[in-house]
Every structure is written in C-alpha cells, then in structure tokens.
Design an enzyme around this catalytic site. Structure first.
Site, PDB file in Angstrom:
ATOM      1  N   ASN A   1       5.058  -2.958  -4.735  1.00  0.00           N
ATOM      2  CA  ASN A   1       3.721  -3.570  -4.605  1.00  0.00           C
ATOM      3  C   ASN A   1       2.883  -2.753  -3.618  1.00  0.00           C
ATOM      4  O   ASN A   1       1.662  -2.771  -3.644  1.00  0.00           O
ATOM      5  CB  ASN A   1       3.809  -5.038  -4.154  1.00  0.00           C
TER       6      ASN A   1
ATOM      7  N   ASP B   1      -3.367  -2.237   3.086  1.00  0.00           N
ATOM      8  CA  ASP B   1      -4.266  -1.116   2.788  1.00  0.00           C
ATOM      9  C   ASP B   1      -5.087  -0.661   3.990  1.00  0.00           C
ATOM     10  O   ASP B   1      -6.231  -0.208   3.856  1.00  0.00           O
ATOM     11  CB  ASP B   1      -5.216  -1.478   1.620  1.00  0.00           C
TER      12      ASP B   1
ATOM     13  N   VAL C   1     -10.938   9.249  10.909  1.00  0.00           N
ATOM     14  CA  VAL C   1     -12.325   9.384  10.434  1.00  0.00           C
ATOM     15  C   VAL C   1     -12.404   9.993   9.030  1.00  0.00           C
ATOM     16  O   VAL C   1     -13.429  10.524   8.626  1.00  0.00           O
ATOM     17  CB  VAL C   1     -13.177  10.197  11.440  1.00  0.00           C
ATOM     18  N   GLY C   2     -11.308   9.911   8.295  1.00  0.00           N
ATOM     19  CA  GLY C   2     -11.276  10.434   6.933  1.00  0.00           C
ATOM     20  C   GLY C   2      -9.841  10.407   6.444  1.00  0.00           C
ATOM     21  O   GLY C   2      -8.911  10.240   7.243  1.00  0.00           O
TER      22      GLY C   2
ATOM     23  N   THR D   1      -2.655  -0.965  -8.095  1.00  0.00           N
ATOM     24  CA  THR D   1      -3.133  -1.592  -9.326  1.00  0.00           C
ATOM     25  C   THR D   1      -4.533  -1.117  -9.721  1.00  0.00           C
ATOM     26  O   THR D   1      -4.992  -1.428 -10.817  1.00  0.00           O
ATOM     27  CB  THR D   1      -3.189  -3.125  -9.162  1.00  0.00           C
ATOM     28  N   GLY D   2      -5.222  -0.418  -8.827  1.00  0.00           N
ATOM     29  CA  GLY D   2      -6.579   0.044  -9.134  1.00  0.00           C
ATOM     30  C   GLY D   2      -7.623  -1.061  -9.038  1.00  0.00           C
ATOM     31  O   GLY D   2      -8.803  -0.835  -9.304  1.00  0.00           O
TER      32      GLY D   2
ATOM     33  N   GLY E   1       1.210   0.543  -1.878  1.00  0.00           N
ATOM     34  CA  GLY E   1       0.659   1.826  -2.316  1.00  0.00           C
ATOM     35  C   GLY E   1       0.158   2.526  -1.076  1.00  0.00           C
ATOM     36  O   GLY E   1      -0.856   2.136  -0.518  1.00  0.00           O
ATOM     37  N   HIS E   2       0.913   3.494  -0.588  1.00  0.00           N
ATOM     38  CA  HIS E   2       0.576   4.177   0.670  1.00  0.00           C
ATOM     39  C   HIS E   2       0.093   5.588   0.352  1.00  0.00           C
ATOM     40  O   HIS E   2       0.837   6.399  -0.202  1.00  0.00           O
ATOM     41  CB  HIS E   2       1.795   4.198   1.607  1.00  0.00           C
TER      42      HIS E   2
ATOM     43  N   LYS F   1      -1.857   2.735   6.397  1.00  0.00           N
ATOM     44  CA  LYS F   1      -0.521   2.939   6.990  1.00  0.00           C
ATOM     45  C   LYS F   1       0.064   4.279   6.574  1.00  0.00           C
ATOM     46  O   LYS F   1       0.634   5.001   7.392  1.00  0.00           O
ATOM     47  CB  LYS F   1       0.432   1.789   6.564  1.00  0.00           C
TER      48      LYS F   1
ATOM     49  N   GLN G   1       2.380  -3.829   3.155  1.00  0.00           N
ATOM     50  CA  GLN G   1       1.454  -4.964   3.176  1.00  0.00           C
ATOM     51  C   GLN G   1       0.849  -5.143   4.584  1.00  0.00           C
ATOM     52  O   GLN G   1       0.684  -4.162   5.282  1.00  0.00           O
ATOM     53  CB  GLN G   1       2.142  -6.263   2.698  1.00  0.00           C
TER      54      GLN G   1
HETATM   55  P1  GDP Z   1      -1.916   1.669   3.081  1.00  0.00           P
HETATM   56  O1  GDP Z   1      -1.454   0.790   1.986  1.00  0.00           O
HETATM   57  O2  GDP Z   1      -2.073   0.922   4.365  1.00  0.00           O
HETATM   58  O3  GDP Z   1      -1.096   2.911   3.245  1.00  0.00           O
HETATM   59  O4  GDP Z   1      -3.396   2.144   2.679  1.00  0.00           O
HETATM   60  P2  GDP Z   1      -3.850   2.677   1.231  1.00  0.00           P
HETATM   61  O5  GDP Z   1      -3.329   4.035   1.039  1.00  0.00           O
HETATM   62  O6  GDP Z   1      -3.564   1.669   0.186  1.00  0.00           O
HETATM   63  O7  GDP Z   1      -5.423   2.652   1.407  1.00  0.00           O
HETATM   64  C1  GDP Z   1      -6.057   3.396   2.379  1.00  0.00           C
HETATM   65  C2  GDP Z   1      -7.066   4.338   1.683  1.00  0.00           C
HETATM   66  O8  GDP Z   1      -7.958   4.849   2.648  1.00  0.00           O
HETATM   67  C3  GDP Z   1      -6.418   5.546   1.061  1.00  0.00           C
HETATM   68  O9  GDP Z   1      -7.185   5.939  -0.055  1.00  0.00           O
HETATM   69  C4  GDP Z   1      -6.496   6.609   2.161  1.00  0.00           C
HETATM   70  O10 GDP Z   1      -6.514   7.931   1.661  1.00  0.00           O
HETATM   71  C5  GDP Z   1      -7.834   6.255   2.755  1.00  0.00           C
HETATM   72  N1  GDP Z   1      -7.966   6.529   4.207  1.00  0.00           N
HETATM   73  C6  GDP Z   1      -7.045   6.444   5.190  1.00  0.00           C
HETATM   74  N2  GDP Z   1      -7.619   6.666   6.391  1.00  0.00           N
HETATM   75  C7  GDP Z   1      -8.931   6.884   6.155  1.00  0.00           C
HETATM   76  C8  GDP Z   1     -10.066   7.133   6.997  1.00  0.00           C
HETATM   77  O11 GDP Z   1      -9.977   7.172   8.214  1.00  0.00           O
HETATM   78  N3  GDP Z   1     -11.276   7.282   6.375  1.00  0.00           N
HETATM   79  C9  GDP Z   1     -11.419   7.206   5.014  1.00  0.00           C
HETATM   80  N4  GDP Z   1     -12.622   7.351   4.518  1.00  0.00           N
HETATM   81  N5  GDP Z   1     -10.386   6.975   4.206  1.00  0.00           N
HETATM   82  C10 GDP Z   1      -9.162   6.789   4.768  1.00  0.00           C
HETATM   83  P1  IMO Z   2       0.187  -1.986   0.998  1.00  0.00           P
HETATM   84  O1  IMO Z   2       1.567  -1.716   1.550  1.00  0.00           O
HETATM   85  C1  IMO Z   2      -2.708  -4.988  -0.225  1.00  0.00           C
HETATM   86  C2  IMO Z   2      -1.127  -8.561  -2.206  1.00  0.00           C
HETATM   87  C3  IMO Z   2      -1.440  -8.780  -3.669  1.00  0.00           C
HETATM   88  C4  IMO Z   2      -1.468 -10.310  -3.713  1.00  0.00           C
HETATM   89  C5  IMO Z   2      -0.340 -10.684  -2.760  1.00  0.00           C
HETATM   90  C6  IMO Z   2       0.990 -10.981  -3.439  1.00  0.00           C
HETATM   91  O2  IMO Z   2      -0.329  -0.915   0.110  1.00  0.00           O
HETATM   92  O3  IMO Z   2      -0.749  -2.356   2.102  1.00  0.00           O
HETATM   93  P2  IMO Z   2       2.830  -9.423  -4.571  1.00  0.00           P
HETATM   94  O4  IMO Z   2       2.745  -8.467  -5.713  1.00  0.00           O
HETATM   95  O5  IMO Z   2       3.280  -8.818  -3.300  1.00  0.00           O
HETATM   96  O6  IMO Z   2       3.620 -10.650  -4.903  1.00  0.00           O
HETATM   97  O7  IMO Z   2       1.310  -9.930  -4.348  1.00  0.00           O
HETATM   98  O8  IMO Z   2      -0.184  -9.578  -1.885  1.00  0.00           O
HETATM   99  N1  IMO Z   2      -0.493  -7.261  -1.888  1.00  0.00           N
HETATM  100  C7  IMO Z   2      -1.116  -6.260  -1.262  1.00  0.00           C
HETATM  101  N2  IMO Z   2      -2.403  -6.135  -0.854  1.00  0.00           N
HETATM  102  N3  IMO Z   2      -1.826  -4.007   0.049  1.00  0.00           N
HETATM  103  C8  IMO Z   2      -0.533  -4.135  -0.334  1.00  0.00           C
HETATM  104  O9  IMO Z   2       0.413  -3.250   0.036  1.00  0.00           O
HETATM  105  C9  IMO Z   2      -0.130  -5.277  -1.052  1.00  0.00           C
HETATM  106  N4  IMO Z   2       1.030  -5.689  -1.588  1.00  0.00           N
HETATM  107  C10 IMO Z   2       0.795  -6.911  -2.079  1.00  0.00           C
HETATM  108  O10 IMO Z   2      -2.686  -8.219  -4.014  1.00  0.00           O
HETATM  109  O11 IMO Z   2      -2.661 -10.789  -3.149  1.00  0.00           O
HETATM  110 MG    MG Z   3      -2.004   0.269   0.030  1.00  0.00          MG
END
Ligand code: GDP
Ligand code: IMO
Ligand code: MG
Length: 422
Positions: free
Chosen positions: A38, A13, A412-413, A299-300, A40-41, A16, A222
């Site tokens: 698993n 998270d 930055v956002g 998963t929220g 969530g991008h 990416k 991940q």
């Molecule tokens: P990923 O799994 O690595 O792709 O990251 P996620 O999408 O799960 O979580 C990143 C969250 O941060 C998302 O809600 C993006 O929209 C948000 N985000 C990404 N870059 C920035 C940033 O520079 N600033 C803020 N405030 N939010 C960001």
């Molecule tokens: P992205 O790509 C953050 C975590 C789960 C748990 C562990 C094992 O969005 O960054 P799993 O379902 O893979 O067997 O769970 O890994 N986990 C993540 N945490 N970002 C993810 O993906 C994750 N995918 C799995 O919360 O701790």
């Molecule tokens: Mg994610």
C-alpha cells in the site's frame, strides 16, 4: 552506534522515501517494520524516479543492507516485480536484502476481499492491496507466513482451511466465484523458490548488528494519523505506522531505539476517506495538487490537500515521540501570497485542549487559522538555510515553535540535491 525510527507524521506521503534515501548514506541497515505494498515511497535521482512499495528506500545506496521485518505483509507479486525493477536499473540486491521468515503473506483472497468490501461495506478508500484482510487473518491466527512455504503439505492444509471460509463468504455473501486451492499452492511454492535467498531470522540479524555497533534506520510506511490505534479510526490502515510499531515489527527492543525522526510535509495531504479539518476545496485545492504533484504513488489517485495543521502535529509528536523533523515540500508553498496555518481547533465555540482522534468530533471541529506571509520566490535551488527568504525562515520557525520539535532537514524539491541540512 544509533538506532532511529523514521515515521510519517501526518496521513502518509510526506516524502519518507526521499528522506530515507538521503539519510541512509549514514546508516548500515534500513528496515521496514509494517504495512505492505500500500506504501509508495518515491526517490528521485537525477531524472530517474524510483517508486518503492515493499523494499526499503535504502536499497539505492550500494553499501546499505535492507531488511523487511515480520510486521510487514508481503505481496509476492509486488515483491518480485520490485526485485525485477531494481535489477533492470542495475541495482544489485544480492546479499543486501533480507526478509523475515515470520512476515505474513498477502494471498489472492486478501486482495479480492479488499476490493469487494470497498464496494459493499464502509468505504475507507483503501489502496486495494489486500492489507486489511491480511492483517485480519494474522490476528485471527489463520495467516500464511513465509515460514509456512517450507512444508508443502502443511501449506496446502492451511490454505484449504482459509479457502473453506473465504469461498463460503465469496459465494454466499458476495456472490463471487470460488478460488482454487491447488493453483494458489503452486503459485506460492514458485514464489518460495524465488525468494529463498533473501529469507532470514530478522530479530537475530538486527540485534547482532546492534551488538556490532551498526547504525540502523527503521522506515515507517503510511503516517501517524493512519495508525489503527491512534489514527482517525476507522479511516486508517490496519497496522501501526507510529514509532511503537517499529519494535514489534522488527524485533528491535524499545530500549535500543535512540531517536525518532518525523517526516512532516509543509502542508497536509490525505488519500482516501475520513475527516480532514484543514482540507482546502475548489480551485486552490487543484492548484496545490498541480504545484505539489499530489497524486498517489501507488494508486495514482488525486490526493486531498490542506493547510499545515499544528494541532495534528502536536498529537503526532505526542504519540511518536518525534525528536527531529524533516520538513518536506516547502517549495510547493512558494506560489502563495499568504499561507494559512492551523494553530488549534474549536468545537462548539470552545478551544480544544487536545486532538480529538474520534472521527465524529474531528469531523465537527473548526480550525483556528493564522496567516503567515508567503515568499513568492523560487527556492528549489537553495542549498543552505541562510539563503532561504526570511518569510520561509519564519514559516519554519512557526512549525518548530508550535510543534516543539527540532527541524534538522528542509526539503525543497524531489531530488537528492534539493535538500538543506540545518
Ligand atoms: P512517501 O510515501 O512519504 O515516501 O511520499 P511519496 O513518495 O508518496 O510522495 C512524496 C512526493 O513528493 C514524491 O513524488 C516525491 O518525489 C516528492 N517530493 C519529496 N520531497 C519533495 C520536496 O521537497 N519538494 C517537492 N516538490 N517534491 C518532493
Ligand atoms: P505511504 O507509505 C497515503 C491510506 C489509503 C486509505 C487507508 C487504508 O506511501 O505514505 P489500506 O490500503 O492501507 O488498507 O488503506 O490508508 N493509505 C495511504 N495513504 N500513503 C500511504 O502510504 C498509504 N497507505 C495506505 O488511501 O485511506
Ligand atoms: Mg507514498
């Protein structure tokens, strides 16, 4: 021509999805190499939010070809839902999405076992998407791959063999009702029809593209500390998100990879269980969650939040070979008067020379902190490095020096426009 691997440098998270979307402008192909739904991008374009779980984050750029490699485990339901979601948003994926015929399929019993085991055994805090059980079957050489969908008779035999074992387990160990072979076979044959146009020989496709001097970006899911080999085992996922996984998960040999891009959140978060040395507790944790909107994209679940950890990042750099870094969510820190950063760990009064990846030692370390001044200034509209407050520049400088990689992007956002290139 260049082949790059983009990885999550912490516990996932990091942002990416956003950075892949930004960079994919310069790439011909974006390929996922491990994990499954698993992940969530998130990509935000104007006010529209796209959350992708399986399909690479390059799909929103119409000239980019997206590939799902053999290292990814595919949940048919999640994949079809995602294809449908993209179609509803007028994203044309025809001729732009290719899926490896060797990718393993998540079966209904994988999801069931994932959720049952979370209740009864060691609690990892998984996403419940069947990831662990699917990779177990892959390595036990019992997995069902996409290529297996081609032969109904053999598919039925393979599912039957799997269900004999799983039904026994479900009934005798978990006191759960058994699953029906025919229903699963029919469901997966239907799925085969729906995905037929996308199936490809991915190693061939990607290596041909390299010969034609195409640019390829491999998108990790991940993060490094969730890696089954290098992460905080057993509180990890069941694949190799680190850069090494990119080769085995796509068929692009290591000799063809030019660089590794690390996505680094300006602080640290983690979802699920396991040690987290710089975790913040109490009200400040709640504030971080609010400022950073730190709730899981899949998963929220609320994410655990903590200070930036340079000790962890140095380890991540070591195992991934990070050449360049994108620092994300710097804006979230704008709310703080002072910002703590972890520079090293202490254990039993001694400063550690390296990152302890075994969870028992990691759970006992005491982070050594430094405090850097905050900037208390909204930076969400800043578009160039020069415009950043001097304290924000010092913060980036600290990261660059303590982690020894070059920062090339600062986010930055969540929007495309909220990106500074250095
Ligand atoms: P990923 O799994 O690595 O792709 O990251 P996620 O999408 O799960 O979580 C990143 C969250 O941060 C998302 O809600 C993006 O929209 C948000 N985000 C990404 N870059 C920035 C940033 O520079 N600033 C803020 N405030 N939010 C960001
Ligand atoms: P992205 O790509 C953050 C975590 C789960 C748990 C562990 C094992 O969005 O960054 P799993 O379902 O893979 O067997 O769970 O890994 N986990 C993540 N945490 N970002 C993810 O993906 C994750 N995918 C799995 O919360 O701790
Ligand atoms: Mg994610």
């Amino acid at each position: 021509m260049s082949v790059s691997v983009l990885i999550g440098s912490q516990w996932g998270d990091e942002g990416k999805g956003k950075i892949v979307d930004i960079l994919s402008d310069r790439y011909d192909i974006v390929a996922r190499y491990q994990g499954g739904a698993n992940a969530g991008h998130t990509i935000q374009i104007l006010d529209k939010k796209f959350i992708l779980h399986l399909i690479p984050s390059g799909i929103l750029r119409e000239n980019v070809v997206c590939v799902i490699g053999n290292g990814v485990v595919i949940d048919p339901i999640a994949l079809l839902e995602e294809i449908e979601f993209l179609k509803q948003h007028d994203i044309d994926i025809e001729g732009r999405l290719f899926i490896s015929h060797n990718a393993h399929l998540i079966m209904p019993y994988h999801k069931l076992l994932d959720s049952i085991r979370e209740k009864s055994e060691l609690k990892i805090g998984t996403t419940g998407r069947g990831i662990g059980p699917c990779y177990i079957d892959k390595y036990a050489r019992k997995g069902i791959r996409i290529v297996d969908l081609l032969n109904k008779k053999e598919l039925e035999a393979k599912i039957r063999m799997n269900l004999e074992e799983k039904n026994n387990l479900l009934k005798k160990v978990y006191d759960h009702e058994e699953l029906d072979v025919e229903a699963i076979v029919e469901e997966y044959l239907e799925f085969d029809k729906a995905i037929d146009p996308y199936i490809a020989d991915v190693p061939l496709l990607l290596n041909d593209a390299i010969k034609q001097n195409k640019n390829i970006l491999m998108e990790g899911a991940q993060g490094a500390l969730l890696d089954v080999d290098y992460g905080t085992y057993p509180f990890v996922t069941s694949s190799n998100p680190t850069s090494g996984g990119a080769s085995t998960g796509t068929g692009i040999p290591p000799t063809k990879i030019d660089s590794v891009i690390g996505i680094v959140k300006a602080y640290t978060t983690r979802v699920g269980n396991g040690p987290f040395p710089t975790e913040i507790t109490g009200e400040l944790q709640e504030m971080f969650r609010k400022w950073g909107d730190e709730f899981g994209a899949t998963t929220g679940r609320p994410r655990r939040c903590g200070w930036f950890d340079a000790e962890l990042l140095r380890y991540s750099k070591l195992i991934n070979g990070i050449d360049f870094a994108a620092i994300t969510k710097l804006d979230v820190l704008s709310n703080l008067d002072d910002i703590k950063v972890c520079i090293a760990y202490e254990l039993n009064g001694k400063r550690l020379k390296s990152f302890p990846s075994d969870v028992s030692r990691l759970s006992e370390v005491t982070p050594i902190y430094e405090t850097l001044p905050g900037w208390k200034h909204d930076i969400t509209n800043v578009t160039s490095y020069d415009e950043l407050p001097s304290e924000a520049k010092s913060y980036l400088d600290f990261i660059e020096k303590s982690c020894e990689f070059k920062i090339t992007i600062v986010s930055v956002g969540p929007k495309r426009s909220q990106t500074i290139e250095l």
